[in-house]
Design a protein around this motif. Structure first.
Motif, short mmCIF file in Angstrom:
data_model
loop_
_atom_site.label_atom_id
_atom_site.label_comp_id
_atom_site.label_asym_id
_atom_site.label_seq_id
_atom_site.Cartn_x
_atom_site.Cartn_y
_atom_site.Cartn_z
N LEU A 39 0.86 -1.30 0.02
CA LEU A 39 -0.28 -0.17 -0.08
C LEU A 39 0.88 1.40 -0.04
CD1 LEU A 39 -2.73 -0.94 2.39
CD2 LEU A 39 -3.07 -0.63 -0.07
N TRP A 40 2.00 1.20 0.53
CA TRP A 40 2.83 2.36 0.82
C TRP A 40 3.64 2.66 -0.58
CZ3 TRP A 40 8.58 2.67 1.73
CH2 TRP A 40 8.98 3.96 2.24
N VAL A 41 4.03 1.54 -1.24
CA VAL A 41 4.47 1.82 -2.64
C VAL A 41 3.29 2.04 -3.66
CG1 VAL A 41 6.54 0.77 -1.85
CG2 VAL A 41 4.71 -0.68 -3.35
N GLY A 42 2.21 1.89 -3.35
CA GLY A 42 1.14 2.28 -4.45
C GLY A 42 0.71 0.96 -5.07
N ASP A 43 1.05 -0.11 -4.81
CA ASP A 43 0.58 -1.48 -5.47
C ASP A 43 -0.40 -1.87 -4.94
OD1 ASP A 43 0.57 -3.64 -6.97
OD2 ASP A 43 2.12 -4.78 -6.26
N TYR A 44 -1.83 -1.35 -5.32
CA TYR A 44 -3.23 -1.55 -4.68
C TYR A 44 -3.51 -2.99 -4.92
CZ TYR A 44 -2.77 3.22 -3.49
OH TYR A 44 -2.40 4.55 -3.20
N PHE A 45 -3.17 -3.56 -6.33
CA PHE A 45 -3.49 -4.73 -6.72
C PHE A 45 -2.94 -5.81 -5.92
CE2 PHE A 45 -2.94 -8.54 -9.53
CZ PHE A 45 -4.44 -8.85 -9.83
N GLY A 46 -1.58 -5.50 -5.62
CA GLY A 46 -0.69 -6.51 -4.87
C GLY A 46 -1.19 -6.65 -3.49
N LEU A 50 -2.76 -9.93 -1.47
CA LEU A 50 -2.44 -10.35 -0.37
C LEU A 50 -3.54 -10.68 0.58
CD1 LEU A 50 0.96 -8.68 0.25
CD2 LEU A 50 0.76 -11.00 -0.33
N THR A 51 -4.37 -9.59 0.60
CA THR A 51 -5.44 -9.61 1.39
C THR A 51 -6.46 -11.17 1.22
OG1 THR A 51 -5.54 -7.20 1.67
CG2 THR A 51 -7.65 -8.53 2.10
N GLY A 52 -6.58 -11.18 -0.18
CA GLY A 52 -7.44 -12.60 -0.59
C GLY A 52 -6.60 -13.76 0.00
N ILE A 53 -5.25 -13.81 -0.01
CA ILE A 53 -4.54 -14.93 0.21
C ILE A 53 -4.74 -14.77 2.11
CG2 ILE A 53 -2.43 -15.73 0.77
CD1 ILE A 53 -1.61 -14.51 -2.13
N GLY A 54 -4.83 -13.90 2.55
CA GLY A 54 -4.99 -13.78 3.91
C GLY A 54 -6.36 -14.19 4.16
N VAL A 55 -7.41 -13.93 3.72
CA VAL A 55 -8.68 -13.85 3.96
C VAL A 55 -8.89 -15.69 3.85
CG1 VAL A 55 -11.05 -13.81 3.42
CG2 VAL A 55 -9.57 -11.71 3.83
N GLY A 56 -8.54 -16.15 2.70
CA GLY A 56 -8.74 -17.53 2.45
C GLY A 56 -8.06 -18.50 3.43
N THR A 87 -8.94 -15.33 -6.21
CA THR A 87 -7.61 -14.41 -6.10
C THR A 87 -6.73 -14.99 -7.25
OG1 THR A 87 -7.82 -14.40 -3.76
CG2 THR A 87 -5.62 -13.70 -4.65
N ALA A 88 -6.53 -16.38 -7.39
CA ALA A 88 -5.35 -16.78 -8.50
C ALA A 88 -6.07 -16.45 -9.78
CB ALA A 88 -5.52 -18.39 -8.14
N GLY A 89 -7.61 -16.70 -10.06
CA GLY A 89 -7.97 -16.18 -11.35
C GLY A 89 -7.84 -14.82 -11.87
N VAL A 90 -7.92 -14.09 -10.74
CA VAL A 90 -7.81 -12.49 -11.00
C VAL A 90 -6.40 -12.18 -11.30
CG1 VAL A 90 -7.68 -10.21 -9.97
CG2 VAL A 90 -9.92 -11.66 -9.53
N LEU A 95 -2.52 -10.97 -15.74
CA LEU A 95 -1.43 -11.24 -16.58
C LEU A 95 -1.51 -11.33 -18.16
CD1 LEU A 95 0.31 -13.90 -14.22
CD2 LEU A 95 1.33 -11.69 -14.72
N LEU A 96 -2.69 -12.18 -18.11
CA LEU A 96 -3.06 -12.34 -19.58
C LEU A 96 -3.53 -11.23 -20.32
CD1 LEU A 96 -5.11 -15.74 -19.40
CD2 LEU A 96 -2.86 -15.50 -20.28
N LEU A 97 -4.13 -10.11 -19.69
CA LEU A 97 -4.53 -9.08 -20.36
C LEU A 97 -3.55 -7.90 -20.26
CD1 LEU A 97 -8.19 -8.88 -18.53
CD2 LEU A 97 -7.64 -9.59 -20.87
#
Length: 98
Positions: A39-46, A50-56, A87-90, A95-97
């Motif tokens: 979040l600090w470096v501005g990578d909101y997708f990352g 990571l939040t999806g991995i944590g919640v899962g 999360t993996a699908g997104v 990556l594909l897009l």
């Protein structure tokens, strides 16, 4: 003569429970630090990934706790799998897009 300290059973945090709580706390601390850094470096997708991995992962841990208490846990396990797949699908779609 025995002291009161020697009569107390020793607690082994690494093997006394099927859930390794110190490891879970350590992984959570690293995950929160990684989310904060992204979040600090501005990578909101990352950070969202990571939040999806944590919640899962949290769903799997909660399922294990419910199993220990004798309750049904399959719904939480399926929710964890669903969140991981989403999360993996997104991530693969991004990556594909790009």
């Amino acid at each position: 003569m025995s002291s009161a300290a020697s009569e107390r059973p020793e607690i082994d945090f690494w093997s006394s429970s099927p859930i390794n709580w110190p490891a879970i706390w350590a992984v959570n601390a690293l995950l929160v630090a990684a989310i904060g850094l992204t979040l600090w470096v501005g990578d909101y997708f990352g950070a969202a990934s990571l939040t999806g991995i944590g919640v899962g992962s949290g769903c799997f841990v909660w399922a294990r706790i419910r199993e220990e208490r004798g309750a049904e846990a399959n719904g939480w396990r399926y929710a964890g799998i669903g969140i991981f797949v989403l999360t993996a699908g997104v991530q693969v779609g991004r990556l594909l897009l790009s």
